[in-house]
Scaffold this motif. Structure first.
Motif, PDB file in Angstrom:
ATOM      1  N   SER A 144     -50.677  43.891  58.000  1.00  0.00           N
ATOM      2  CA  SER A 144     -50.729  43.682  59.525  1.00  0.00           C
ATOM      3  C   SER A 144     -49.619  42.838  59.790  1.00  0.00           C
ATOM      4  N   ASP A 145     -49.101  43.142  61.353  1.00  0.00           N
ATOM      5  CA  ASP A 145     -48.085  42.398  61.649  1.00  0.00           C
ATOM      6  C   ASP A 145     -48.389  40.770  61.397  1.00  0.00           C
ATOM      7  N   GLU A 146     -49.648  40.324  61.365  1.00  0.00           N
ATOM      8  CA  GLU A 146     -49.857  38.985  61.233  1.00  0.00           C
ATOM      9  C   GLU A 146     -49.611  38.510  59.628  1.00  0.00           C
ATOM     10  N   THR A 147     -49.996  39.386  58.927  1.00  0.00           N
ATOM     11  CA  THR A 147     -49.609  39.245  57.545  1.00  0.00           C
ATOM     12  C   THR A 147     -48.195  39.021  56.988  1.00  0.00           C
ATOM     13  N   TYR A 148     -47.321  39.926  57.870  1.00  0.00           N
ATOM     14  CA  TYR A 148     -45.766  39.729  57.723  1.00  0.00           C
ATOM     15  C   TYR A 148     -45.404  38.377  58.293  1.00  0.00           C
ATOM     16  N   ARG A 149     -45.910  37.911  59.669  1.00  0.00           N
ATOM     17  CA  ARG A 149     -45.371  36.865  60.113  1.00  0.00           C
ATOM     18  C   ARG A 149     -46.107  35.708  59.394  1.00  0.00           C
ATOM     19  N   ILE A 150     -47.119  35.584  58.892  1.00  0.00           N
ATOM     20  CA  ILE A 150     -47.474  34.561  57.864  1.00  0.00           C
ATOM     21  C   ILE A 150     -46.678  34.215  56.653  1.00  0.00           C
ATOM     22  N   PHE A 151     -46.217  35.554  56.031  1.00  0.00           N
ATOM     23  CA  PHE A 151     -45.575  35.278  54.871  1.00  0.00           C
ATOM     24  C   PHE A 151     -43.765  35.140  55.188  1.00  0.00           C
ATOM     25  N   GLY A 152     -43.666  35.173  56.510  1.00  0.00           N
ATOM     26  CA  GLY A 152     -42.200  35.097  56.994  1.00  0.00           C
ATOM     27  C   GLY A 152     -41.332  36.262  56.503  1.00  0.00           C
ATOM     28  N   ILE A 153     -41.866  37.448  56.437  1.00  0.00           N
ATOM     29  CA  ILE A 153     -41.154  38.673  55.684  1.00  0.00           C
ATOM     30  C   ILE A 153     -41.030  39.503  57.030  1.00  0.00           C
ATOM     31  N   SER A 154     -39.692  40.159  56.930  1.00  0.00           N
ATOM     32  CA  SER A 154     -39.646  40.964  58.097  1.00  0.00           C
ATOM     33  C   SER A 154     -40.232  42.424  57.854  1.00  0.00           C
ATOM     34  N   ARG A 155     -40.666  43.208  58.816  1.00  0.00           N
ATOM     35  CA  ARG A 155     -41.617  44.308  58.676  1.00  0.00           C
ATOM     36  C   ARG A 155     -41.009  45.308  57.880  1.00  0.00           C
ATOM     37  N   GLY A 156     -39.670  45.560  57.839  1.00  0.00           N
ATOM     38  CA  GLY A 156     -39.008  46.389  56.814  1.00  0.00           C
ATOM     39  C   GLY A 156     -39.139  46.319  55.468  1.00  0.00           C
ATOM     40  N   GLU A 157     -39.234  45.196  54.896  1.00  0.00           N
ATOM     41  CA  GLU A 157     -39.178  44.828  53.552  1.00  0.00           C
ATOM     42  C   GLU A 157     -40.275  45.471  52.520  1.00  0.00           C
ATOM     43  N   PRO A 158     -39.944  45.732  51.478  1.00  0.00           N
ATOM     44  CA  PRO A 158     -41.026  46.310  50.657  1.00  0.00           C
ATOM     45  C   PRO A 158     -42.263  45.424  50.584  1.00  0.00           C
ATOM     46  N   ARG A 159     -43.459  46.210  50.739  1.00  0.00           N
ATOM     47  CA  ARG A 159     -44.691  45.287  50.542  1.00  0.00           C
ATOM     48  C   ARG A 159     -45.361  45.540  49.309  1.00  0.00           C
ATOM     49  N   THR A 160     -45.379  44.765  48.230  1.00  0.00           N
ATOM     50  CA  THR A 160     -46.081  44.637  46.867  1.00  0.00           C
ATOM     51  C   THR A 160     -46.674  43.603  46.615  1.00  0.00           C
ATOM     52  N   PHE A 161     -47.803  43.646  45.673  1.00  0.00           N
ATOM     53  CA  PHE A 161     -48.445  42.872  45.282  1.00  0.00           C
ATOM     54  C   PHE A 161     -47.560  41.636  44.439  1.00  0.00           C
ATOM     55  N   GLU A 162     -46.624  42.247  43.947  1.00  0.00           N
ATOM     56  CA  GLU A 162     -45.705  41.205  43.255  1.00  0.00           C
ATOM     57  C   GLU A 162     -44.867  40.472  44.282  1.00  0.00           C
ATOM     58  N   LEU A 163     -44.789  40.974  45.220  1.00  0.00           N
ATOM     59  CA  LEU A 163     -43.975  40.245  46.468  1.00  0.00           C
ATOM     60  C   LEU A 163     -45.074  38.976  47.014  1.00  0.00           C
ATOM     61  N   PHE A 164     -46.340  39.382  47.146  1.00  0.00           N
ATOM     62  CA  PHE A 164     -47.254  38.398  47.668  1.00  0.00           C
ATOM     63  C   PHE A 164     -47.228  37.419  46.533  1.00  0.00           C
ATOM     64  N   LEU A 165     -47.316  37.687  45.228  1.00  0.00           N
ATOM     65  CA  LEU A 165     -47.341  36.735  44.106  1.00  0.00           C
ATOM     66  C   LEU A 165     -46.208  35.792  44.193  1.00  0.00           C
ATOM     67  N   SER A 166     -44.946  36.510  44.469  1.00  0.00           N
ATOM     68  CA  SER A 166     -43.812  35.515  44.381  1.00  0.00           C
ATOM     69  C   SER A 166     -43.742  34.504  45.336  1.00  0.00           C
ATOM     70  N   ALA A 167     -44.449  34.761  46.717  1.00  0.00           N
ATOM     71  CA  ALA A 167     -44.377  33.800  47.816  1.00  0.00           C
ATOM     72  C   ALA A 167     -45.572  32.522  47.329  1.00  0.00           C
ATOM     73  N   VAL A 168     -46.351  32.919  46.539  1.00  0.00           N
ATOM     74  CA  VAL A 168     -47.426  31.804  46.123  1.00  0.00           C
ATOM     75  C   VAL A 168     -46.652  30.598  45.658  1.00  0.00           C
ATOM     76  N   HIS A 169     -47.114  29.468  46.123  1.00  0.00           N
ATOM     77  CA  HIS A 169     -46.495  28.147  45.456  1.00  0.00           C
ATOM     78  C   HIS A 169     -46.774  28.078  44.060  1.00  0.00           C
ATOM     79  N   PRO A 170     -45.743  27.657  43.295  1.00  0.00           N
ATOM     80  CA  PRO A 170     -45.300  27.743  41.697  1.00  0.00           C
ATOM     81  C   PRO A 170     -46.759  26.905  41.324  1.00  0.00           C
ATOM     82  N   ASP A 171     -47.135  25.867  41.954  1.00  0.00           N
ATOM     83  CA  ASP A 171     -48.391  25.041  41.506  1.00  0.00           C
ATOM     84  C   ASP A 171     -49.682  25.769  41.555  1.00  0.00           C
ATOM     85  N   ASP A 172     -49.818  26.604  42.530  1.00  0.00           N
ATOM     86  CA  ASP A 172     -51.092  27.530  42.791  1.00  0.00           C
ATOM     87  C   ASP A 172     -51.034  28.844  42.297  1.00  0.00           C
ATOM     88  N   ARG A 173     -49.795  29.214  41.373  1.00  0.00           N
ATOM     89  CA  ARG A 173     -50.084  30.465  40.881  1.00  0.00           C
ATOM     90  C   ARG A 173     -51.038  30.742  40.042  1.00  0.00           C
TER      91      ARG A 173
END
Ligand code: ADP
Length: 620
Positions: A144-173
């Motif tokens: 959703s738009d808000e998910t994009y906003r929270i992750f600081g990613i613009s709407r056009g970028e590919p959306r994958t689970f890997e992209l989500f994981l790469s945003a997770v703080h290394p200490d919390d992965r």
């Protein structure tokens, strides 16, 4: 409905339905001109459309509405001349009313959907909760738009689970991966809080999701929300920091208070000890004086002096005990013991006082075994009995009874005394509360006895009860646990003794010369011979010189060491268990429980009667 006409508009063919639709039902339309059958207001529009027909674009469409009904007209050029201009057109009319209605419904539904989506996006933005959907097989995500906003990613970028994981703080992965694994393994919802790094800043997210799995436990899809909880987390961390800060401050303050309390206790203990020495000497000298005076007036004066000294001593003891209990300096030593032995001791302690007031103490024997700190429990019962003696008029009866309770046992002390008014019952366990002693006459006590009993009861986990009726008497009771194991220790064994009569040598171990002199005087008056020493070494020296006392009277705290150790050394030196009476100014409740064989512990200040009584008891 079908019709056909020539390039000049002449109708070549028209079926019945076409004729009906054009308003020429039953008429042979052949030979009519198109301009006669088309709706007059649309003739121009349709003729213009027909001019656009070519070989490549050989069909034009035209919609017509009549009330609720819609017709779609298709004009198809079917014959062309050599220049490409059409020669014949076939016209087909289709009733599209139903299709049109469905299209309209669809448009309305679409508009509604768009509105819902817009509102949902607004709501998500306000709540800072984004939503997402994940295709388990491809890893493709819908955000959703808000998910994009929270992750600081613009709407056009590919959306994958890997992209989500790469945003997770290394200490919390690891923690996020573990949460996913656990949700998959246990077929539960996902619920995890973690940080993500967005443009150099750290955000806290709360992820929740419901997972759908196939029969083999593989993820088919997941639908979830991610909430930006950075602000709340900030407050939580701040709160935790403040709580930790406060806890530290409280703990520092508590340590400080504990230290101050311990210092107060130490001071009171020292002051009490120092005060007890002259009180002890004064009491003993009074006893000696009483033996030397002859007139009744003088003896009465000595009695009053003794009573004053005794009440001063009681107050000192009560104050010190209270202070020690409040500071938590009193240790508990629970053990199993026979209740009857304890009650007999309490009766013996109060017998003289009760006799003096013409009171009868009644006790039915019992075989109950209690499990608690015997000395502290005895202190409570002793206080009840002492009060019963104090507040019962001569001729009264004090009944001590023991009874089993659910999971324990109790001791009740019932008197036929003055009773306590109902309005005062709730307060008598408070410090310094006395009923009917507004003038605070010291002879009537300090109002600390029951307060001490309450503290002691709390310390050893006992319950206290009181019932009373003015003019009829009171019943105080204490309840405690019963012993589970029958390993019973005696409350205090009465030592056997070889010390029989007076005119026998006694060793006095006392470092205070005034007290030593007073005790000597008392004993010599009673016919004993006395040797005074001030510490263990002097005592040993006298024994080495062949001196064999029949009993030793010793201060509990001697220079450099405590009396129990000194007595151990002396007994070892002459290889005999000489009876010993400890005199102590230390009211610490532990000294009441000295387990040395053939030994009595007496608390200063003592009078001649106490000392001689103890010696005779050992000699009994
Ligand atoms: P003290 O006896 O030294 O005054 P306590 O704390 O032992 O102090 O008792 C508080 C008050 O409770 C007493 O002053 C007395 O008024 C009342 N009290 C206690 N026991 C009895 C009793 N058995 N009968 C009547 N009054 C009692």
């Amino acid at each position: 409905m079908i019709g056909r006409f020539r390039f000049d508009g002449t109708v070549l063919f028209a079926n019945g339905a076409y004729a009906r639709a054009c308003g020429f039902a039953g008429t042979d339309m052949r030979g009519l001109n198109l301009c006669e059958i088309l709706p007059p207001d649309r003739i121009e529009e349709i003729l213009t459309l027909l001019t656009t027909l070519t070989r490549d674009a050989s069909e034009v469409r035209f919609e017509e509405r009549a009330g609720e009904n819609w017709t779609l007209w298709k004009y198809c050029a079917t014959d062309f001349d050599e220049r490409g201009a059409w020669r014949e057109v076939e016209v087909i009319g289709i009733d599209v009313t139903e299709t049109k209605r469905m299209q309209n419904d669809l448009l309305k539904a679409n508009a509604l959907l768009l509105r819902v989506e817009r509102d949902l996006n607004r709501a998500q933005r306000v709540a800072k909760i984004g939503s997402w959907w994940l295709d388990g097989r491809s890893g493709f995500c819908l955000w959703s738009d808000e998910t994009y906003r929270i992750f600081g990613i613009s709407r056009g970028e590919p959306r994958t689970f890997e992209l989500f994981l790469s945003a997770v703080h290394p200490d919390d992965r690891a923690c996020v991966e573990a949460a996913w694994s656990s949700a998959l393994a246990n077929k539960t919802d996902l619920n995890v809080q973690h940080r993500i790094a967005v443009g150099g800043a750290i955000k806290w997210l709360h992820q929740r999701a419901s997972l759908s799995l196939d029969e083999d436990g593989r993820l088919v899809e997941a639908c979830g929300t991610c909430q930006d909880i950075t602000e709340r987390k900030g407050w939580e961390l701040e709160l935790e920091r403040r709580v930790a800060e406060r806890t530290l401050a409280v703990s520092v303050a508590r340590d400080e208070a504990t230290r101050a309390n311990a210092e107060k206790s130490r001071f009171l203990s020292a002051a009490s000890h120092d005060l007890r020495q002259p009180l002890q000497a004064a009491s003993l000298f009074t006893g000696a004086l009483k033996r030397r005076v002859a007139s009744e007036d003088q003896i009465a004066l000595c009695d009053k002096l003794e009573r004053s000294l005794s009440s001063a001593s009681d107050m000192l003891r009560a104050l010190l005990d209270m202070s020690r209990l409040e500071s938590g300096a009193v240790a508990r030593e629970p053990r199993a013991f026979r209740l009857q032995e304890l009650i007999e001791r309490v009766i013996a302690n109060n017998r003289a006082m009760a006799d003096g007031r013409g009171l009868r103490i009644v006790n039915g024997p019992n075989d109950l075994v209690a499990y608690t700190d015997a000395a502290l429990f005895e202190r409570i019962v002793d206080n009840f009995v002492a009060n019963a003696v104090r507040y019962t008029e001569p001729g009264g009866i004090i009944t001590i009874s023991s009874y089993p309770t659910e999971g324990g046992l109790g001791v009740a002390v019932q008197d036929t005394g003055i009773g306590i008014p109902e309005h005062a019952l709730g307060r008598i366990f408070d410090e310094y509360v006395q009923v009917g002693n507004a003038e605070r006459a010291s002879a009537k006590g300090l109002g600390l006895g029951l307060a001490i009993a309450k503290h002691v009861a709390n310390l050893i986990g006992c319950r206290l009860h009181v019932t009373s009726r003015v003019g009829h008497g009171s019943t105080f009771s204490v309840e405690t646990a019963a012993a589970s194991a029958p390993s019973v220790q005696r409350v205090a064994a009465a030592p056997e003794s070889t010390c029989t009569t007076a005119a026998r040598p006694i060793l006095i171990l006392e470092d205070d010369p005034l007290v030593a002199e007073a005790v000597s005087m008392i004993l010599e008056d009673a016919g004993f011979t006395v040797t005074c020493v001030k510490d263990g070494d002097e005592a040993l020296a006298s024994l080495r010189g062949g001196f064999r006392p029949v009993a030793i009277l010793s201060d509990y705290w001697l220079p450099h060491e405590n009396g129990v150790i000194v007595i151990g050394r002396l007994r070892a030196a002459i290889d005999a268990i000489v009876p010993v009476v400890f005199m102590t100014g230390d009211t610490s409740l532990q000294t009441r429980d000295v387990t040395l064989e053939r030994c009595e512990v007496m608390h200063k200040p003592l009078d001649a009667k106490h000392i001689l009584g103890a010696l005779h008891k050992l000699a009994a």
